[in-house]
Motif scaffolding. Structure first.
Motif, mmCIF file in Angstrom:
data_model
loop_
_atom_site.group_PDB
_atom_site.id
_atom_site.type_symbol
_atom_site.label_atom_id
_atom_site.label_comp_id
_atom_site.label_asym_id
_atom_site.label_seq_id
_atom_site.Cartn_x
_atom_site.Cartn_y
_atom_site.Cartn_z
ATOM 1 N N PRO A 73 0.871 -1.190 0.000
ATOM 2 C CA PRO A 73 0.000 0.000 0.000
ATOM 3 C C PRO A 73 0.904 1.234 0.000
ATOM 4 C CG PRO A 73 0.294 -0.739 2.247
ATOM 5 C CD PRO A 73 1.145 -1.666 1.377
ATOM 6 N N ASN A 74 0.314 2.404 0.011
ATOM 7 C CA ASN A 74 1.103 3.648 0.008
ATOM 8 C C ASN A 74 1.392 4.035 1.466
ATOM 9 O OD1 ASN A 74 -1.237 4.652 -2.529
ATOM 10 N ND2 ASN A 74 0.691 3.571 -2.816
ATOM 11 N N ILE A 75 2.427 3.398 1.981
ATOM 12 C CA ILE A 75 2.791 3.514 3.412
ATOM 13 C C ILE A 75 2.952 4.985 3.827
ATOM 14 C CG2 ILE A 75 4.571 2.893 5.128
ATOM 15 C CD1 ILE A 75 5.264 0.512 3.177
ATOM 16 N N SER A 76 2.395 5.315 4.975
ATOM 17 C CA SER A 76 2.505 6.638 5.625
ATOM 18 C C SER A 76 1.679 7.753 4.983
ATOM 19 C CB SER A 76 3.970 7.124 5.726
ATOM 20 O OG SER A 76 4.657 6.453 6.744
ATOM 21 N N ALA A 130 6.237 10.522 -1.084
ATOM 22 C CA ALA A 130 6.192 9.109 -0.687
ATOM 23 C C ALA A 130 6.248 8.198 -1.916
ATOM 24 C CB ALA A 130 4.926 8.838 0.120
ATOM 25 N N ALA A 131 5.571 8.572 -2.986
ATOM 26 C CA ALA A 131 5.575 7.763 -4.216
ATOM 27 C C ALA A 131 6.985 7.681 -4.776
ATOM 28 C CB ALA A 131 4.615 8.361 -5.246
ATOM 29 N N GLU A 187 -5.440 10.282 -6.608
ATOM 30 C CA GLU A 187 -4.217 11.083 -6.592
ATOM 31 C C GLU A 187 -2.978 10.173 -6.592
ATOM 32 O OE1 GLU A 187 -3.775 13.720 -3.262
ATOM 33 O OE2 GLU A 187 -1.945 14.599 -4.106
ATOM 34 N N ASN A 188 -3.004 9.131 -5.766
ATOM 35 C CA ASN A 188 -1.871 8.205 -5.753
ATOM 36 C C ASN A 188 -1.752 7.455 -7.079
ATOM 37 O OD1 ASN A 188 -0.156 8.311 -3.464
ATOM 38 N ND2 ASN A 188 -1.862 7.607 -2.193
ATOM 39 N N LEU A 189 -2.885 7.147 -7.692
ATOM 40 C CA LEU A 189 -2.835 6.474 -9.000
ATOM 41 C C LEU A 189 -2.057 7.341 -9.994
ATOM 42 C CD1 LEU A 189 -3.672 4.178 -10.909
ATOM 43 C CD2 LEU A 189 -5.762 5.459 -11.397
#
Ligand code: ADP
Length: 179
Positions: A123-126, A137-138, A166-168
């Motif tokens: 997952p997108n940790i933190s 982070a990415a 947004e993370n995508l």
């Protein structure tokens, strides 16, 4: 990035508890006794066997420090194992947050390799409750994983599981920049 490395990185949007991989990574907290966000979702979907293993680890070593990782059963999850790692809380970026976040990815991959794990989902940790800026982070996630894969045969496949749009977008950017 060499073609073979690009093929070992995958991007998926959705619920990590549904992902078919040998191991899922959990963004845990240092108590290892469960929390909100992805941690709560993993414990809910995996059932009590995961918490039982966590309690044994706590009895043995008293939790898990930031940047470190431990491994448990996957319980009822499609994944056989869960690797629990504790991300840094974002405090403005001057408290070794990038180094600690990189340690989460590196130490999780190291543990996976030691257990012969072929496929692992992160997952997108933190980037949730812990407030780490998503773009930064990415970048740490993709660079750290890429560096590890360049040096190791296992895991053969790493899946970045993003939850929000947004993370995508950010991961698409990071992965395109690598190719
Ligand atoms: P942290 O405390 O490390 O910030 P969170 O669980 O709050 O951990 O958030 C980490 C990331 O996991 C966030 O990007 C959040 O959107 C995402 N997330 C939450 N639930 C899930 C889920 N079921 N599957 C995948 N990612 C999830």
């Amino acid at each position: 990035m060499p073609d073979t490395l690009a093929h070992r990185l995958q991007l998926l949007q959705g619920d990590i508890t549904k992902v078919q991989a040998d191991a899922l990574v959990n963004a845990a907290n240092s108590s290892l006794l469960g929390g909100g966000g992805v941690d709560g979702a993993i414990h809910r979907a995996g059932g009590p066997a995961i918490l039982e293993d966590c309690r044994k680890i706590v009895a043995r070593q008293g939790g898990c420090n930031t940047g470190e990782a431990v491994i448990t059963t996957g319980g009822n999850l499609p994944a056989k194992h869960v690797i629990h790692t504790v991300g840094p809380v974002w405090n403005g970026g001057h408290r070794r947050e990038p180094e600690l976040l990189a340690n989460c990815y590196h130490n999780s991959l190291q543990l996976a390799q030691e257990h012969g794990i072929r496929t692992i989902a992160f997952p997108n940790i933190s980037t949730g409750i812990y407030g780490y800026p998503k773009d930064k982070a990415a970048n740490v996630a993709v660079q750290t994983v890429r560096a590890f894969l360049a040096q190791h045969q296992l895991p053969a496949q790493v899946i970045f599981v993003v939850f929000d749009a947004e993370n995508l977008r950010l991961y698409e950017e990071q992965l395109t920049n690598l190719s």
